[in-house]
Scaffold this active site. Structure first.
Site: not given
Length: 193
Positions: A71, A81, A141, A179
């Site tokens: 992603h 991230k 995260y 996905d």
């Protein structure tokens, strides 16, 4: 053992793609357990990392072999991230999708676990995904921009051109329908140059 007086030490390691970094905060422990300062803006800045994180996310995956990703978000909501595992283990993957980069299409794969305390810093211009190696794995995260459904994109996790050595066979992976339908890298528009 007594807890140390300093709680401000972290190690920053380069990876095969220099923009992706492994960050390991020190842990200070005794018979009770441990203490670790997982993020400190000042300490990160001293290490040359001046990202302004604006949102924290928490993900739990019940089954071993759960794959999430690959992603990313496009501008103006592109995200850096900072990934860490708080329970279990993952193989964490960052794929360079910056079309003008010398490492375009290459990836970094790092095992992160609650035990090893390592974190992966993934900058803008990379697609991110992971595969769980233990049941009930939880990751937390930080991201440098807010979620935007209109800017949410992906790359097919199993694209053979990426040559990612996932620890699960395609037919055995637990993965979302979304996905499974992501484009391969060759079909991806140039979001980052």
């Amino acid at each position: 053992m007594v807890f140390e007086e300093r709680y401000d030490v972290l190690t920053v390691e380069p990876t095969a793609i220099p923009d992706v970094k492994i960050i390991t905060p020190d842990r200070f422990g005794d018979h009770r357990g441990f203490f670790s300062e997982t993020y400190n803006r000042q300490r990160f800045a001293e290490a040359g990392i001046t990202i302004d994180f604006v949102q924290d996310n928490h993900s739990m995956s019940a089954a071993v072999g759960t794959v999430r990703g690959l992603h990313f978000q496009s501008a103006p909501f592109a995200q850096d991230k900072l990934i860490r595992v708080v329970r279990g283990r993952i193989l964490d993957v960052a794929v360079d999708i910056r079309t003008s980069s010398p490492t375009y299409g290459k990836h970094v794969a790092v095992e992160l676990s609650a035990e090893n305390g390592r974190q992966l810093l993934i900058p803008i211009g990379f697609a991110h995904g992971f595969c769980t190696l233990e049941p009930n794995t939880e990751i937390q995260y930080k991201v440098s921009n807010f979620y935007s459904a209109a800017n949410d994109h992906g790359v097919l996790w199993s694209d053979p051109v990426l040559a990612i050595a996932w620890p699960v066979a395609s037919e055995q992976a637990t993965i979302s329908d979304k996905d499974r339908r992501q484009p391969i890298l060759a079909e991806l528009p140039s979001y980052f140059s």
